[in-house]
Design a protein around this motif. Structure first.
Motif, PDB file in Angstrom:
ATOM      1  N   ILE A  42       0.928  -1.069  -0.097  1.00 41.33           N
ATOM      2  CA  ILE A  42      -0.078   0.084  -0.052  1.00 41.33           C
ATOM      3  C   ILE A  42       0.896   1.198   0.082  1.00 41.33           C
ATOM      4  CG2 ILE A  42      -1.806   1.253   0.970  1.00 41.33           C
ATOM      5  CD1 ILE A  42      -2.682  -1.501   0.354  1.00 41.33           C
ATOM      6  N   ARG A  43       0.810   2.085  -0.982  1.00 43.47           N
ATOM      7  CA  ARG A  43       1.559   3.487  -1.112  1.00 43.47           C
ATOM      8  C   ARG A  43       0.689   4.394  -0.208  1.00 43.47           C
ATOM      9  NH1 ARG A  43       2.082   7.807  -4.448  1.00 43.47           N
ATOM     10  NH2 ARG A  43       4.173   8.494  -4.479  1.00 43.47           N
ATOM     11  N   LYS A  44       1.549   4.905   0.673  1.00 37.92           N
ATOM     12  CA  LYS A  44       1.087   5.926   1.603  1.00 37.92           C
ATOM     13  C   LYS A  44      -0.193   5.399   2.615  1.00 37.92           C
ATOM     14  CE  LYS A  44       2.047   9.911  -1.400  1.00 37.92           C
ATOM     15  NZ  LYS A  44       1.666  10.814  -1.936  1.00 37.92           N
ATOM     16  N   ALA A  45      -0.083   4.268   3.015  1.00 32.75           N
ATOM     17  CA  ALA A  45      -1.067   3.828   4.006  1.00 32.75           C
ATOM     18  C   ALA A  45      -0.881   4.372   5.359  1.00 32.75           C
ATOM     19  CB  ALA A  45      -0.691   2.428   4.085  1.00 32.75           C
ATOM     20  N   GLU A  46      -1.912   4.513   6.115  1.00 29.68           N
ATOM     21  CA  GLU A  46      -2.054   5.133   7.562  1.00 29.68           C
ATOM     22  C   GLU A  46      -2.343   4.009   8.429  1.00 29.68           C
ATOM     23  OE1 GLU A  46      -4.332   8.489  10.000  1.00 29.68           O
ATOM     24  OE2 GLU A  46      -4.473   8.589   7.899  1.00 29.68           O
ATOM     25  N   PHE A  47      -1.285   3.793   9.422  1.00 27.74           N
ATOM     26  CA  PHE A  47      -1.415   3.075  10.491  1.00 27.74           C
ATOM     27  C   PHE A  47      -1.087   3.655  11.676  1.00 27.74           C
ATOM     28  CE2 PHE A  47      -1.102   0.082   6.952  1.00 27.74           C
ATOM     29  CZ  PHE A  47      -1.889  -0.776   7.288  1.00 27.74           C
ATOM     30  N   VAL A  51       1.798   7.715   8.384  1.00 27.26           N
ATOM     31  CA  VAL A  51       1.682   7.431   6.875  1.00 27.26           C
ATOM     32  C   VAL A  51       3.078   7.275   6.339  1.00 27.26           C
ATOM     33  CG1 VAL A  51       0.940   8.521   4.812  1.00 27.26           C
ATOM     34  CG2 VAL A  51      -0.358   9.165   6.832  1.00 27.26           C
ATOM     35  N   LYS A  52       2.986   5.684   5.815  1.00 25.63           N
ATOM     36  CA  LYS A  52       4.250   5.434   4.988  1.00 25.63           C
ATOM     37  C   LYS A  52       3.590   4.110   4.204  1.00 25.63           C
ATOM     38  CE  LYS A  52       5.521   1.888   9.117  1.00 25.63           C
ATOM     39  NZ  LYS A  52       6.252   1.645   9.626  1.00 25.63           N
ATOM     40  N   ASP A  53       4.608   4.125   3.246  1.00 28.63           N
ATOM     41  CA  ASP A  53       4.494   2.851   2.298  1.00 28.63           C
ATOM     42  C   ASP A  53       4.393   1.506   3.157  1.00 28.63           C
ATOM     43  OD1 ASP A  53       4.317   4.805   0.350  1.00 28.63           O
ATOM     44  OD2 ASP A  53       6.398   4.453  -0.526  1.00 28.63           O
ATOM     45  N   THR A  54       3.750   0.925   2.945  1.00 30.80           N
ATOM     46  CA  THR A  54       3.584  -0.592   3.906  1.00 30.80           C
ATOM     47  C   THR A  54       3.530  -1.652   3.106  1.00 30.80           C
ATOM     48  OG1 THR A  54       2.545   0.998   5.486  1.00 30.80           O
ATOM     49  CG2 THR A  54       2.535  -1.343   5.725  1.00 30.80           C
ATOM     50  N   LEU A  55       4.208  -2.913   3.317  1.00 27.06           N
ATOM     51  CA  LEU A  55       4.315  -4.229   2.687  1.00 27.06           C
ATOM     52  C   LEU A  55       3.653  -5.269   3.796  1.00 27.06           C
ATOM     53  CD1 LEU A  55       4.953  -5.745   0.153  1.00 27.06           C
ATOM     54  CD2 LEU A  55       7.259  -6.156   1.535  1.00 27.06           C
ATOM     55  N   PHE A  56       2.785  -6.065   3.304  1.00 27.80           N
ATOM     56  CA  PHE A  56       2.269  -7.281   4.060  1.00 27.80           C
ATOM     57  C   PHE A  56       2.572  -8.395   3.433  1.00 27.80           C
ATOM     58  CE2 PHE A  56      -0.882  -3.553   4.960  1.00 27.80           C
ATOM     59  CZ  PHE A  56      -0.503  -3.420   6.308  1.00 27.80           C
ATOM     60  N   LYS A  61      -4.902 -18.043   5.487  1.00 30.38           N
ATOM     61  CA  LYS A  61      -5.864 -18.053   6.863  1.00 30.38           C
ATOM     62  C   LYS A  61      -5.239 -16.854   7.717  1.00 30.38           C
ATOM     63  CE  LYS A  61      -7.811 -21.903   5.339  1.00 30.38           C
ATOM     64  NZ  LYS A  61      -8.298 -21.492   4.160  1.00 30.38           N
ATOM     65  N   ALA A  62      -4.460 -16.082   7.286  1.00 26.32           N
ATOM     66  CA  ALA A  62      -3.987 -14.782   7.925  1.00 26.32           C
ATOM     67  C   ALA A  62      -4.721 -13.422   7.921  1.00 26.32           C
ATOM     68  CB  ALA A  62      -2.468 -14.656   7.799  1.00 26.32           C
ATOM     69  N   GLN A  63      -4.765 -12.757   8.827  1.00 26.05           N
ATOM     70  CA  GLN A  63      -5.571 -11.450   8.522  1.00 26.05           C
ATOM     71  C   GLN A  63      -4.548 -10.196   8.951  1.00 26.05           C
ATOM     72  OE1 GLN A  63      -9.404 -11.303  10.317  1.00 26.05           O
ATOM     73  NE2 GLN A  63      -8.696 -10.923  12.077  1.00 26.05           N
ATOM     74  N   ILE A  64      -4.929  -9.199   8.462  1.00 29.27           N
ATOM     75  CA  ILE A  64      -4.543  -7.666   9.183  1.00 29.27           C
ATOM     76  C   ILE A  64      -5.606  -6.895   9.531  1.00 29.27           C
ATOM     77  CG2 ILE A  64      -2.121  -7.829   7.964  1.00 29.27           C
ATOM     78  CD1 ILE A  64      -3.336  -5.816   5.744  1.00 29.27           C
ATOM     79  N   LYS A  65      -5.561  -6.073  10.340  1.00 29.49           N
ATOM     80  CA  LYS A  65      -6.440  -5.185  10.968  1.00 29.49           C
ATOM     81  C   LYS A  65      -5.920  -3.728  11.083  1.00 29.49           C
ATOM     82  CE  LYS A  65      -8.990  -4.122  15.207  1.00 29.49           C
ATOM     83  NZ  LYS A  65      -9.427  -4.377  16.560  1.00 29.49           N
ATOM     84  N   ASN A  66      -6.662  -2.798  10.619  1.00 28.42           N
ATOM     85  CA  ASN A  66      -6.609  -1.491  10.696  1.00 28.42           C
ATOM     86  C   ASN A  66      -7.655  -0.681  11.095  1.00 28.42           C
ATOM     87  OD1 ASN A  66      -4.856   0.908  10.374  1.00 28.42           O
ATOM     88  ND2 ASN A  66      -5.373   1.277   8.015  1.00 28.42           N
ATOM     89  N   SER A  67      -7.440   0.192  12.283  1.00 33.89           N
ATOM     90  CA  SER A  67      -8.462   0.725  12.710  1.00 33.89           C
ATOM     91  C   SER A  67      -8.325   2.154  12.915  1.00 33.89           C
ATOM     92  CB  SER A  67      -8.675   0.501  14.256  1.00 33.89           C
ATOM     93  OG  SER A  67      -9.073  -0.963  14.223  1.00 33.89           O
ATOM     94  N   PHE A  68      -9.371   3.118  12.726  1.00 33.61           N
ATOM     95  CA  PHE A  68      -9.482   4.586  12.884  1.00 33.61           C
ATOM     96  C   PHE A  68     -10.687   4.844  13.956  1.00 33.61           C
ATOM     97  CE2 PHE A  68      -7.972   3.360   8.503  1.00 33.61           C
ATOM     98  CZ  PHE A  68      -6.867   4.181   8.119  1.00 33.61           C
ATOM     99  N   THR A  69     -10.109   5.873  14.617  1.00 30.90           N
ATOM    100  CA  THR A  69     -11.105   6.435  15.582  1.00 30.90           C
ATOM    101  C   THR A  69     -11.437   8.060  15.250  1.00 30.90           C
ATOM    102  OG1 THR A  69     -10.334   5.111  17.221  1.00 30.90           O
ATOM    103  CG2 THR A  69     -11.621   6.958  17.989  1.00 30.90           C
ATOM    104  N   PHE A  81      -7.189   2.156   4.262  1.00 30.93           N
ATOM    105  CA  PHE A  81      -5.895   2.534   4.480  1.00 30.93           C
ATOM    106  C   PHE A  81      -5.411   3.863   4.618  1.00 30.93           C
ATOM    107  CE2 PHE A  81      -5.919  -1.629   2.561  1.00 30.93           C
ATOM    108  CZ  PHE A  81      -5.394  -2.428   3.391  1.00 30.93           C
ATOM    109  N   GLY A  82      -6.357   4.698   4.877  1.00 35.25           N
ATOM    110  CA  GLY A  82      -6.210   6.256   5.169  1.00 35.25           C
ATOM    111  C   GLY A  82      -6.648   6.967   3.855  1.00 35.25           C
ATOM    112  N   LEU A  83      -6.651   8.332   4.306  1.00 32.01           N
ATOM    113  CA  LEU A  83      -7.252   8.963   3.155  1.00 32.01           C
ATOM    114  C   LEU A  83      -6.004   9.426   2.002  1.00 32.01           C
ATOM    115  CD1 LEU A  83      -8.842  12.126   5.293  1.00 32.01           C
ATOM    116  CD2 LEU A  83     -10.011  10.021   3.979  1.00 32.01           C
TER     117      LEU A  83
END
Length: 142
Positions: A42-47, A51-56, A61-69, A81-83
């Motif tokens: 993901i280019r410019k992902a927010e976690f 904000v940074k380029d991110t590789l998963f 059967k695996a998963q990732i989670k990203n949350s925003f409040t 993955f953010g705005l």
């Protein structure tokens, strides 16, 4: 009587001013139910506000989670993955798939419309994008 009315007014103002601010959390889950490893860039992902380029690399059967409040009650965050996320590259079985916001594809890992979910409980929303073996057979190669 005037004192009682005044005390009632003060008590009402106090109760209203003490109302707890409600935050709404939106969580996005990416699940790999395919039988192969899936790499997602993901280019410019927010976690967690960064904000940074991110590789998963998601094993089967695996998963990732990203949350925003957000500080507003029942206000759903709509960007998994953010705005600022401007592209997603998904690689599996030697095939490369590129997604961009609003690219018109029926399934797009960057867009909430491609996720399944909704309100889970008070001020909690959850959305899931599931990667399957069929995604890598049926999707056009880019």
């Amino acid at each position: 009587m005037k004192k009682f009315s005044f005390l009632l007014l003060i008590a009402s103002i106090f109760i209203i001013s003490c109302k707890k601010e409600q935050n709404t959390t939106t969580s996005f889950y990416i699940k790999n139910t395919s039988s192969n490893d899936v790499t997602i860039f993901i280019r410019k992902a927010e976690f967690q506000g960064i904000v940074k380029d991110t590789l998963f690399v998601l094993r089967p059967k695996a998963q990732i989670k990203n949350s925003f409040t957000l500080s507003d009650e029942n206000n759903v965050f709509t960007s998994p993955f953010g705005l600022l996320a401007d592209s997603a590259t998904v690689v599996s079985q030697g095939k490369l798939y590129i997604y961009k916001p609003n690219d018109g594809k029926l399934r797009n890992i960057l867009q909430i419309e491609s996720y399944i979910g909704g309100k889970m409980e008070k001020e909690q929303f959850g959305y899931t994008y599931t990667l399957t073996d069929e995604d890598f057979i049926a999707t056009e190669l880019h």
